[in-house]
Design an enzyme around this catalytic site. Structure first.
Site: not given
Ligand code: G3P
Ligand code: MG
Length: 240
Positions: A6-7, A33, A35, A48, A108, A110
């Site tokens: 994640h990120r 993952e 953004d 993000h 993702e 945004k």
């Molecule tokens: O894609 C999963 C998660 O990243 C969604 O929320 O705020 O971390 O981008 P956020």
């Molecule tokens: Mg995300």
């Protein structure tokens, strides 16, 4: 079960930087993952928040700054002196890193607090030109955005992000033409999963950060989890 960083490997490295992505590769994550946003001069960049002060020494909205302006700021020091000098990555830089790997990239989009007109077209153009279409899952909390991706490119794989008790997610995914759903792990249970499996809709959950929860969903047969702790979870789940 595929483990997405994640990120990037964001529990250790500054989130959404090349250092975090390189680390995700080296610890053995099967997916990343990230953004994306659009700069003032129309470049797809990775970070993000819409506003950069939480993760950099700068201030202001991505949409109001050119890439050159954004690149003046330090996106690493907030996480520790060792990461000083990390720049905001462009999406192309991340694609270059992943070129010779078989990792899945979850982009993702945004499109919440700030709307980026044309971001879907730009994304598709780049992803197709770089030969990444089959390895990308486009997700968003803005479901109009992923519906547009699907309309523009029927081969694209999409996933609605959500965190609520969505009614019949398998039906909703079909309405959107989505190949996956990306709920918060709290929004998933075995009964919903059964309907999703029957309808061949994949499920990637966020943000699963502890071993017990990861093991539970692994046993249930979830397709993937998105975690800030890829190294720890990979070690725990892959232990012979
Ligand atoms: O894609 C999963 C998660 O990243 C969604 O929320 O705020 O971390 O981008 P956020
Ligand atoms: Mg995300």
């Amino acid at each position: 079960m595929r483990i997405f960083a994640h990120r990037g490997n964001s529990s250790v490295y500054p989130e959404n930087t090349m250092a975090a992505f390189r680390s995700a590769l080296s610890v053995g994550a099967e997916g990343i993952e990230t953004d994306v946003h659009l700069t003032k001069d129309g470049i797809l960049v990775i970070t993000h928040d819409e506003e950069i002060s939480r993760v950099s020494d700068g201030k202001g909205q991505v949409k109001d700054m050119t890439l050159e302006e954004l690149q003046r700021y330090d996106f690493g020091s907030w996480k520790g002196d060792a990461y000083k000098g990390e720049k905001i990555p462009t999406l192309i830089e991340l694609l270059d890193l992943l070129k010779d790997t078989d990792l899945i990239l979850n982009i993702e989009i945004k499109m919440g607090f700030v709307l980026y007109p044309g971001i879907e077209e730009k994304l598709l153009e780049l992803i197709k030109a770089e030969g990444f279409l089959s390895r990308v899952i486009f997700s968003s909390f803005n479901h109009y955005s992923i519906a547009l991706i699907k309309q523009l490119e029927p081969e694209a794989k999409t996933a609605p992000l959500y965190e609520c008790g969505l009614f019949q997610p398998h039906e909703y995914a079909k309405t959107l033409g989505a190949s996956f759903i990306h709920p918060s792990y709290r929004s998933m249970d075995p009964r919903l999963l059964e309907d999703l499996k029957k309808n061949s809709i994949g499920v990637n959950l966020w943000t699963v950060n502890d071993i017990q929860t990861a093991q539970y969903f692994n046993t249930l047969g979830i397709d993937g989890i998105i975690t800030d702790h890829p190294e720890e979870l990979i070690q725990a789940l892959r232990r012979p």
